[in-house]
Design an enzyme around this catalytic site. Structure first.
Site, PDB file in Angstrom:
ATOM      1  N   LYS A 114       0.820  -1.209   0.000  1.00 50.60           N
ATOM      2  CA  LYS A 114       0.000   0.000   0.000  1.00 50.60           C
ATOM      3  C   LYS A 114       0.851   1.254   0.000  1.00 50.60           C
ATOM      4  O   LYS A 114       0.477   2.264  -0.588  1.00 50.60           O
ATOM      5  CB  LYS A 114      -0.951   0.004   1.200  1.00 50.60           C
ATOM      6  CG  LYS A 114      -2.084  -1.000   1.063  1.00 50.60           C
ATOM      7  CD  LYS A 114      -3.223  -0.700   2.008  1.00 50.60           C
ATOM      8  CE  LYS A 114      -4.379  -1.662   1.816  1.00 50.60           C
ATOM      9  NZ  LYS A 114      -5.403  -1.524   2.855  1.00 50.60           N
ATOM     10  N   LYS A 198      -4.130 -11.782  -5.784  1.00 54.26           N
ATOM     11  CA  LYS A 198      -5.336 -11.827  -4.961  1.00 54.26           C
ATOM     12  C   LYS A 198      -6.444 -10.947  -5.553  1.00 54.26           C
ATOM     13  O   LYS A 198      -6.170  -9.848  -6.035  1.00 54.26           O
ATOM     14  CB  LYS A 198      -4.970 -11.325  -3.559  1.00 54.26           C
ATOM     15  CG  LYS A 198      -6.106 -11.331  -2.564  1.00 54.26           C
ATOM     16  CD  LYS A 198      -5.699 -10.693  -1.246  1.00 54.26           C
ATOM     17  CE  LYS A 198      -5.974  -9.207  -1.242  1.00 54.26           C
ATOM     18  NZ  LYS A 198      -6.036  -8.588   0.086  1.00 54.26           N
ATOM     19  N   LYS A 201     -10.608  -5.346  -4.240  1.00 52.61           N
ATOM     20  CA  LYS A 201     -11.526  -4.299  -4.674  1.00 52.61           C
ATOM     21  C   LYS A 201     -10.769  -3.083  -5.193  1.00 52.61           C
ATOM     22  O   LYS A 201     -11.351  -2.206  -5.801  1.00 52.61           O
ATOM     23  CB  LYS A 201     -12.469  -3.921  -3.529  1.00 52.61           C
ATOM     24  CG  LYS A 201     -11.797  -3.526  -2.236  1.00 52.61           C
ATOM     25  CD  LYS A 201     -12.804  -3.574  -1.069  1.00 52.61           C
ATOM     26  CE  LYS A 201     -12.082  -3.464   0.270  1.00 52.61           C
ATOM     27  NZ  LYS A 201     -12.896  -3.878   1.394  1.00 52.61           N
TER      28      LYS A 201
HETATM   29  P1  AMP Z   1     -10.464  -6.013   3.753  1.00 54.85           P
HETATM   30  O1  AMP Z   1     -11.271  -5.797   2.557  1.00 54.85           O
HETATM   31  O2  AMP Z   1      -9.015  -5.834   3.498  1.00 54.85           O
HETATM   32  O3  AMP Z   1     -10.981  -5.278   4.948  1.00 54.85           O
HETATM   33  O4  AMP Z   1     -10.620  -7.564   4.065  1.00 54.85           O
HETATM   34  C1  AMP Z   1     -11.677  -8.088   4.798  1.00 54.85           C
HETATM   35  C2  AMP Z   1     -11.558  -9.580   4.933  1.00 54.85           C
HETATM   36  O5  AMP Z   1     -11.674 -10.226   3.654  1.00 54.85           O
HETATM   37  C3  AMP Z   1     -10.224 -10.080   5.507  1.00 54.85           C
HETATM   38  O6  AMP Z   1     -10.477 -11.157   6.390  1.00 54.85           O
HETATM   39  C4  AMP Z   1      -9.477 -10.549   4.300  1.00 54.85           C
HETATM   40  O7  AMP Z   1      -8.529 -11.546   4.615  1.00 54.85           O
HETATM   41  C5  AMP Z   1     -10.595 -11.104   3.426  1.00 54.85           C
HETATM   42  N1  AMP Z   1     -10.242 -11.059   1.994  1.00 54.85           N
HETATM   43  C6  AMP Z   1     -10.017  -9.963   1.246  1.00 54.85           C
HETATM   44  N2  AMP Z   1      -9.732 -10.298  -0.048  1.00 54.85           N
HETATM   45  C7  AMP Z   1      -9.782 -11.657  -0.103  1.00 54.85           C
HETATM   46  C8  AMP Z   1      -9.590 -12.629  -1.159  1.00 54.85           C
HETATM   47  N3  AMP Z   1      -9.289 -12.268  -2.402  1.00 54.85           N
HETATM   48  N4  AMP Z   1      -9.736 -13.936  -0.846  1.00 54.85           N
HETATM   49  C9  AMP Z   1     -10.056 -14.329   0.409  1.00 54.85           C
HETATM   50  N5  AMP Z   1     -10.237 -13.470   1.435  1.00 54.85           N
HETATM   51  C10 AMP Z   1     -10.116 -12.155   1.204  1.00 54.85           C
END
Ligand code: AMP
Ligand code: TRP
Length: 334
Positions: A114, A198, A201
């Site tokens: 980031k 990965k 968003k």
């Molecule tokens: P965040 O959007 O970074 O707040 O992520 C929220 C949750 O979603 C966290 O537990 C991440 O590990 C999970 N997460 C985000 N992207 C992925 C992905 N591509 N595959 C699996 N888990 C994800």
């Protein structure tokens, strides 16, 4: 509630949710809610480590709470709240910041990723570096046993464990050292265009991800465009990352293991697999989408939930924070 083990998890309201967030995190929370005493938080303090438009942040925060509920998290059974409503998180983060090392924070993969997007070191905000310390504070305040997250958060969980152990070592046993809980099937949903990355968003290409609120025709289109390969066989293998990802998605939704799916598609073509994956996603998301649309219009209902959640969270968080402050040597107020 007595005697149950404690779960804490959160998602940032920093963008629209993808099926990665859903399959990696949310869907598992739903499964855990009966067995554990759960705290599910909308982590808005984390979201401002990258620039947010105030009105979008407000909208997404409420929408995320609605998504939690629509996905099946029962507000009567779980404590659901907004992080900035519980000031103990920021306060505990300060205490932990004073025992965290610059070196260990600079080594975090997410920080490296980031911060490289924010330009040279001079313009990278300090919040981004301290982000995992705030995450550690979130977790330790509730004496959490288990943290259900996607694989990308494993390193942050290790740091949380180190900070809790370090605090306990310096000031005697105070904080529970939590364990990560990483699902098998949905742990890492990959980018549909570059399946070695990965799904995120923050990708520039909307065909790379499926959003939880994407309408059925968009889901169909994105899955039909998903990058595969020219081998023409459906195998669950690292040599076919695109196919592997589609199998993983199907596996996480259907609750089958990848080998069973591989067997089912023996001799079948990519088009059929893609069609089934798209249908499975649509079938899973449609009822959630309908419910979210209904809930976001019921602001009073959402307010009751986050108000009650924050009250309970503040009470529990404060118990841990008071202990931490006392051990550090601060004078208690009463
Ligand atoms: P965040 O959007 O970074 O707040 O992520 C929220 C949750 O979603 C966290 O537990 C991440 O590990 C999970 N997460 C985000 N992207 C992925 C992905 N591509 N595959 C699996 N888990 C994800
Ligand atoms: N850092 C997590 C992510 O980006 C979100 C998060 C913040 C979190 N605090 C947490 C997850 C506490 C679990 C527990 O996905």
């Amino acid at each position: 509630m007595e005697g149950k083990k404690i779960i804490f998890s959160g998602i940032q309201p920093s963008g629209e949710l993808t099926i990665g967030n859903y399959l990696g995190a949310l869907k598992n929370w739903v499964k855990l809610q009966d067995e554990y005493d759960c705290y599910f938080c909308v982590v808005d303090l984390h979201a401002i480590t990258v620039k947010q438009e105030p009105k979008d942040l407000r909208r997404r925060t409420l929408e995320l709470l609605a998504i939690y509920i629509a996905a099946g998290i029962d507000p009567r059974k779980n404590t659901m709240f907004i992080q900035s409503h519980v000031p103990q998180h920021a306060e505990a983060a300060w205490l932990l910041n004073c025992i965290a090392y610059m070196g260990e924070l600079q080594r975090m993969t997410q920080f490296k990723d980031k911060s490289s997007k924010q330009g040279s070191g001079a313009s990278v905000n300090a919040g981004l570096l301290n982000y995992p310390v705030l995450m550690a504070a979130d977790i330790i305040l509730y004496q959490t046993d288990l943290v259900p997250v996607g694989k990308d958060q494993k390193q942050h969980l290790e740091l949380t464990r180190n900070l809790a152990e370090r605090f306990n070592g310096l000031y005697s046993d105070t904080l529970k050292v939590p364990d990560p809980y990483i699902p098998k099937a949905g742990a890492k949903i990959m980018d549909l265009q570059e399946p070695t990355k990965k799904m995120s968003k923050s990708s520039d290409n909307p065909n790379a991800y499926i959003l939880m609120m994407d309408p059925p025709e968009v889901i169909k289109k994105k899955i039909s465009r998903a990058v595969t390969d020219t081998l023409g066989v459906i195998k669950y293998s690292d040599e076919q990352p695109g196919i592997k990802n589609l199998i993983n998605i199907l596996s996480a939704i259907k609750g089958l293991n990848p080998e069973e799916i591989e067997l089912e598609y023996q001799g079948k073509g990519y088009a059929e697999l893609k069609n089934d994956v798209a249908e499975a996603i649509i079938g899973e998301l449609k009822p959630i989408q309908d419910k979210v649309k209904e809930l976001v219009n019921d602001k009073e209902y959402l307010k009751n939930i986050y108000k009650e959640g924050a009250e309970k969270a503040r009470y529990i968080a404060n118990k841990t924070l008071r202990k931490m402050k006392k051990k550090i040597g601060f004078i208690p107020q009463e």
